[in-house]
Design a protein around this motif. Sequence first.
Motif, PDB file in Angstrom:
ATOM      1  N   SER A   1      -6.405  -4.554  13.744  1.00  9.35           N
ATOM      2  CA  SER A   1      -5.113  -5.186  13.997  1.00  9.35           C
ATOM      3  C   SER A   1      -4.196  -5.061  12.781  1.00  9.35           C
ATOM      4  O   SER A   1      -4.653  -4.884  11.639  1.00  9.35           O
ATOM      5  CB  SER A   1      -5.314  -6.675  14.319  1.00  9.35           C
ATOM      6  N   ALA A   2      -2.908  -5.170  13.029  1.00 11.02           N
ATOM      7  CA  ALA A   2      -1.927  -5.149  11.941  1.00 11.02           C
ATOM      8  C   ALA A   2      -2.203  -6.300  10.971  1.00 11.02           C
ATOM      9  O   ALA A   2      -2.063  -6.142   9.756  1.00 11.02           O
ATOM     10  CB  ALA A   2      -0.509  -5.248  12.504  1.00 11.02           C
ATOM     11  N   GLU A   3      -2.617  -7.437  11.491  1.00 10.29           N
ATOM     12  CA  GLU A   3      -2.900  -8.601  10.658  1.00 10.29           C
ATOM     13  C   GLU A   3      -4.051  -8.322   9.700  1.00 10.29           C
ATOM     14  O   GLU A   3      -4.010  -8.686   8.526  1.00 10.29           O
ATOM     15  CB  GLU A   3      -3.219  -9.829  11.525  1.00 10.29           C
ATOM     16  N   ARG A   4      -5.093  -7.664  10.195  1.00  8.98           N
ATOM     17  CA  ARG A   4      -6.260  -7.351   9.346  1.00  8.98           C
ATOM     18  C   ARG A   4      -5.885  -6.351   8.250  1.00  8.98           C
ATOM     19  O   ARG A   4      -6.267  -6.515   7.094  1.00  8.98           O
ATOM     20  CB  ARG A   4      -7.406  -6.805  10.199  1.00  8.98           C
ATOM     21  N   VAL A   5      -5.136  -5.322   8.602  1.00 11.09           N
ATOM     22  CA  VAL A   5      -4.719  -4.324   7.616  1.00 11.09           C
ATOM     23  C   VAL A   5      -3.818  -4.969   6.573  1.00 11.09           C
ATOM     24  O   VAL A   5      -3.965  -4.735   5.373  1.00 11.09           O
ATOM     25  CB  VAL A   5      -4.042  -3.120   8.309  1.00 11.09           C
ATOM     26  N   TRP A   6      -2.879  -5.809   7.014  1.00 10.83           N
ATOM     27  CA  TRP A   6      -1.980  -6.502   6.079  1.00 10.83           C
ATOM     28  C   TRP A   6      -2.778  -7.382   5.117  1.00 10.83           C
ATOM     29  O   TRP A   6      -2.513  -7.409   3.916  1.00 10.83           O
ATOM     30  CB  TRP A   6      -0.962  -7.354   6.839  1.00 10.83           C
ATOM     31  N   LYS A   7      -3.755  -8.101   5.660  1.00  9.97           N
ATOM     32  CA  LYS A   7      -4.570  -8.985   4.817  1.00  9.97           C
ATOM     33  C   LYS A   7      -5.269  -8.189   3.717  1.00  9.97           C
ATOM     34  O   LYS A   7      -5.283  -8.600   2.555  1.00  9.97           O
ATOM     35  CB  LYS A   7      -5.589  -9.747   5.669  1.00  9.97           C
ATOM     36  N   LEU A   8      -5.832  -7.042   4.052  1.00  9.15           N
ATOM     37  CA  LEU A   8      -6.505  -6.208   3.052  1.00  9.15           C
ATOM     38  C   LEU A   8      -5.504  -5.640   2.047  1.00  9.15           C
ATOM     39  O   LEU A   8      -5.766  -5.613   0.844  1.00  9.15           O
ATOM     40  CB  LEU A   8      -7.250  -5.061   3.731  1.00  9.15           C
ATOM     41  N   LEU A   9      -4.372  -5.187   2.542  1.00 11.29           N
ATOM     42  CA  LEU A   9      -3.348  -4.585   1.695  1.00 11.29           C
ATOM     43  C   LEU A   9      -2.763  -5.571   0.695  1.00 11.29           C
ATOM     44  O   LEU A   9      -2.368  -5.185  -0.405  1.00 11.29           O
ATOM     45  CB  LEU A   9      -2.230  -4.000   2.572  1.00 11.29           C
ATOM     46  N   THR A  10      -2.716  -6.828   1.061  1.00  9.65           N
ATOM     47  CA  THR A  10      -2.081  -7.825   0.194  1.00  9.65           C
ATOM     48  C   THR A  10      -3.079  -8.741  -0.522  1.00  9.65           C
ATOM     49  O   THR A  10      -2.664  -9.623  -1.270  1.00  9.65           O
ATOM     50  CB  THR A  10      -1.077  -8.678   1.000  1.00  9.65           C
ATOM     51  N   ASP A  11      -4.357  -8.527  -0.292  1.00 10.94           N
ATOM     52  CA  ASP A  11      -5.383  -9.278  -1.016  1.00 10.94           C
ATOM     53  C   ASP A  11      -5.703  -8.507  -2.297  1.00 10.94           C
ATOM     54  O   ASP A  11      -6.706  -7.810  -2.410  1.00 10.94           O
ATOM     55  CB  ASP A  11      -6.637  -9.447  -0.156  1.00 10.94           C
ATOM     56  N   PHE A  12      -4.809  -8.624  -3.268  1.00 11.92           N
ATOM     57  CA  PHE A  12      -4.915  -7.843  -4.496  1.00 11.92           C
ATOM     58  C   PHE A  12      -6.226  -8.083  -5.247  1.00 11.92           C
ATOM     59  O   PHE A  12      -6.741  -7.184  -5.892  1.00 11.92           O
ATOM     60  CB  PHE A  12      -3.734  -8.126  -5.421  1.00 11.92           C
ATOM     61  N   THR A  13      -6.766  -9.296  -5.146  1.00  5.85           N
ATOM     62  CA  THR A  13      -8.006  -9.589  -5.873  1.00  5.85           C
ATOM     63  C   THR A  13      -9.185  -8.766  -5.364  1.00  5.85           C
ATOM     64  O   THR A  13     -10.149  -8.556  -6.097  1.00  5.85           O
ATOM     65  CB  THR A  13      -8.362 -11.089  -5.812  1.00  5.85           C
ATOM     66  N   SER A  14      -9.098  -8.270  -4.121  1.00  6.38           N
ATOM     67  CA  SER A  14     -10.205  -7.475  -3.571  1.00  6.38           C
ATOM     68  C   SER A  14     -10.071  -5.982  -3.885  1.00  6.38           C
ATOM     69  O   SER A  14     -11.008  -5.220  -3.643  1.00  6.38           O
ATOM     70  CB  SER A  14     -10.301  -7.672  -2.053  1.00  6.38           C
ATOM     71  N   PHE A  15      -8.954  -5.530  -4.424  1.00  7.34           N
ATOM     72  CA  PHE A  15      -8.742  -4.100  -4.671  1.00  7.34           C
ATOM     73  C   PHE A  15      -9.858  -3.453  -5.495  1.00  7.34           C
ATOM     74  O   PHE A  15     -10.292  -2.352  -5.159  1.00  7.34           O
ATOM     75  CB  PHE A  15      -7.389  -3.855  -5.338  1.00  7.34           C
ATOM     76  N   PRO A  16     -10.342  -4.082  -6.570  1.00  6.97           N
ATOM     77  CA  PRO A  16     -11.402  -3.418  -7.350  1.00  6.97           C
ATOM     78  C   PRO A  16     -12.660  -3.117  -6.523  1.00  6.97           C
ATOM     79  O   PRO A  16     -13.413  -2.207  -6.855  1.00  6.97           O
ATOM     80  CB  PRO A  16     -11.714  -4.420  -8.464  1.00  6.97           C
ATOM     81  N   LYS A  17     -12.877  -3.858  -5.445  1.00  4.14           N
ATOM     82  CA  LYS A  17     -14.074  -3.669  -4.627  1.00  4.14           C
ATOM     83  C   LYS A  17     -13.961  -2.469  -3.689  1.00  4.14           C
ATOM     84  O   LYS A  17     -14.972  -1.881  -3.339  1.00  4.14           O
ATOM     85  CB  LYS A  17     -14.341  -4.929  -3.798  1.00  4.14           C
ATOM     86  N   TRP A  18     -12.742  -2.133  -3.248  1.00  8.53           N
ATOM     87  CA  TRP A  18     -12.633  -1.087  -2.230  1.00  8.53           C
ATOM     88  C   TRP A  18     -11.573  -0.017  -2.492  1.00  8.53           C
ATOM     89  O   TRP A  18     -11.635   1.065  -1.900  1.00  8.53           O
ATOM     90  CB  TRP A  18     -12.377  -1.701  -0.840  1.00  8.53           C
TER      91      TRP A  18
END
Length: 156
Positions: free
Chosen positions: A23-40
Amino acid sequence: MQFVENAQTVMKELHSEIEIQASAERVWKLLTDFTSFPKWNPFIRRVTGQVKEGERLKVYIQPSGAEAMTFRPTILKAEPNRELRWLGHFLMPGLFDGEHIFIIEPLGENCVRFVQREIFQGSLVPLFADKLDSETTRGFAEMNQALKAQAEQEKP
């Protein structure tokens, strides 16, 4: 990719897109969850700051096989589930400016097209054109694939 040069404007645009079964909501959540960027995220390794128009971020990028770079762009647009856009400058505005654009286009209930673009402008753009075509383009593709893999995983 597009490269335009004239007496007034030097511009180059990079573009990459991928279809994601989420979903667009799931992609947005990942894109804007900056703290998770180092993991993925294999391209944009770290981001600090708030997802808010006018906010100044600190962004650390490192495409695979390339040198790292840190810059401080300002968020121009943050439309939840649709678009995130920021503008950064190298040294000073007008020399080498990059407007990074992330677009989430819904294609169905759980399917989106994720578009990543960057428009580079300024007198130094021709000096960096080869690196943009190779390293930055590779970074876009790697990030898109990683975002797809992350978004399509089952939620924990």
